[in-house]
Write an enzyme that holds these catalytic residues in place. Structure first.
Site, PDB file in Angstrom:
ATOM      1  N   ALA A 292       4.561   4.810  -4.384  1.00 12.18           N
ATOM      2  CA  ALA A 292       4.380   4.117  -5.658  1.00 12.18           C
ATOM      3  C   ALA A 292       3.201   4.709  -6.421  1.00 12.18           C
ATOM      4  CB  ALA A 292       4.168   2.625  -5.415  1.00 12.18           C
TER       5      ALA A 292
ATOM      6  N   GLN B 222       0.838  -1.208   0.000  1.00  8.72           N
ATOM      7  CA  GLN B 222       0.000   0.000   0.000  1.00  8.72           C
ATOM      8  C   GLN B 222       0.873   1.259   0.000  1.00  8.72           C
ATOM      9  OE1 GLN B 222      -3.207   0.777  -0.308  1.00  8.72           O
ATOM     10  NE2 GLN B 222      -3.854  -1.348  -0.634  1.00  8.72           N
ATOM     11  N   SER B 223       1.838   1.300  -0.899  1.00  7.83           N
ATOM     12  CA  SER B 223       2.785   2.416  -0.945  1.00  7.83           C
ATOM     13  C   SER B 223       2.157   3.682  -1.527  1.00  7.83           C
ATOM     14  CB  SER B 223       3.994   2.017  -1.802  1.00  7.83           C
ATOM     15  OG  SER B 223       4.801   3.130  -2.089  1.00  7.83           O
ATOM     16  N   ASN B 224       2.140   4.743  -0.720  1.00 10.33           N
ATOM     17  CA  ASN B 224       1.712   6.049  -1.222  1.00 10.33           C
ATOM     18  C   ASN B 224       2.690   6.573  -2.274  1.00 10.33           C
ATOM     19  OD1 ASN B 224      -0.501   6.311   0.634  1.00 10.33           O
ATOM     20  ND2 ASN B 224       0.961   6.862   2.226  1.00 10.33           N
TER      21      ASN B 224
END
Length: 336
Positions: free
Chosen positions: A79, A75-77
């Protein structure tokens, strides 16, 4: 300190708002709390990485890249914002996502930031936890280069000396707002992870001789490692700016008491922070970064570290879209 000499592509809605939080301040009964709304940077629901990407993507364009690669947790912001920036500039984007939590919930794996990665057209590879993700990314980039692609790699969080320039600029922006609004600020607090936000902020604050202590609330690494990572990057950032030595080791302070069970895994105080900000100020925090930073702020106020009569600015790093990947943490069914 002339930031204008570095390539930059405007991607963010700047300046972001600086607002008081009167209901939360009254509830906690401590200092006057303000919030710097870097959740409002605008790019694909916003977040702090957009400031970094203004400099990183400009460097990619300058180098003639036709694809950008980056890496992060599921859940990378970062990325998501990288995928959005690439889409806006007509570049391809390839993302390596690391399983740092072991969560198998469908919303966590496919909703929130992952959904937006796909909508922005990024291609995705998955990796198990515990790997050197920057090394994994570079290996993929080398294979692409061998096939003729002009690949530009961005480290996790956009956290290198180029990306940190975005938060040097944020420090200058905040100091200007403090002057314009007549605010004497005693402390700045934010969530710290990959180190670029804190390194850029402390470099900017020290270069401007602001005299405002900066506290990073850690979301992953132990205190000594987090502080060393930030300091190392701050040194490189200061050198890039032409002001070497402006940041001393004692300027870099992190509190890592609020990591909870691990990176990307909310603790009880993380969820309380989300609830308090939403119910008192209609502000949404994310479970990975901003809510852990806010949990630290709240607890430190309760413990008297930040006192009545002081003014504290909390920098919101964004990421609320990630809430939709964490529905398993909230008892929605009993309330809806």
């Amino acid at each position: 300190m002339n930031l204008a000499r570095f390539p930059r592509i405007r991607l963010a809605h700047l300046p972001t708002p600086l607002e008081p939080l009167p209901r939360l301040s009254a509830l906690l009964g401590g200092p006057e709390i303000w919030i710097k709304r870097d959740d409002c940077t605008g790019l694909s629901t916003g977040g702090n990485k957009t400031r970094k990407l203004e400099f990183l993507m400009a460097e990619a364009v300058e180098q003639g890249a036709d694809i950008v690669l980056t890496q992060g947790a599921t859940q990378s912001n970062h990325a998501r914002q990288t995928a959005a920036a690439a889409a806006k500039l007509g570049m391809d984007c390839h993302i390596l996502l690391e399983d740092r939590t072991g969560y198998n919930h469908e919303n966590y794996r496919y909703n929130g930031n992952v959904l937006l990665d796909v909508l922005h057209g990024a291609s995705i590879e998955h990796r198990g936890g515990g790997l050197d993700m920057n090394a994994e990314m570079e290996a993929v980039a080398d294979r692409m280069r061998a096939d003729g692609r002009r690949a530009y790699t961005i480290p996790g969080g956009g956290s290198n000396a180029t990306g940190a320039l975005g938060y040097v600029n944020c420090a200058l922006e905040m100091l200007g707002q403090f002057v314009d609004m007549g605010l004497n600020v005693d402390h700045i607090v934010h969530a710290t992870g990959s180190a670029g936000t804190q390194a850029g902020l402390i470099t900017g604050l020290k270069a401007m001789n602001a005299g405002i202590p900066l506290l990073g609330i850690g979301v992953r690494a132990p205190k000594a490692k987090q502080e060393e990572n930030v300091f190392t990057l701050a040194v490189k950032t200061a050198e890039k700016l032409g002001c070497p030595g402006v940041v001393q080791r004692e300027d870099v302070v992190a509190n890592t008491d609020y990591v909870g069970p691990g990176y990307g895994m909310p603790a009880k105080d993380t969820l309380e922070a989300i609830d308090l900000f939403a119910r008192t100020e209609a502000i949404l925090l994310d479970p990975v970064y901003s809510a852990k930073g806010a949990a630290g702020l709240i607890d430190l106020i309760r413990k008297g570290h930040f006192r009545k009569g002081e003014r504290v600015v909390f920098l919101h790093t964004g990421g609320a879209i990630g809430l939709t990947g964490y529905t398993h943490e909230f008892d929605v069914a009993s309330k809806a």
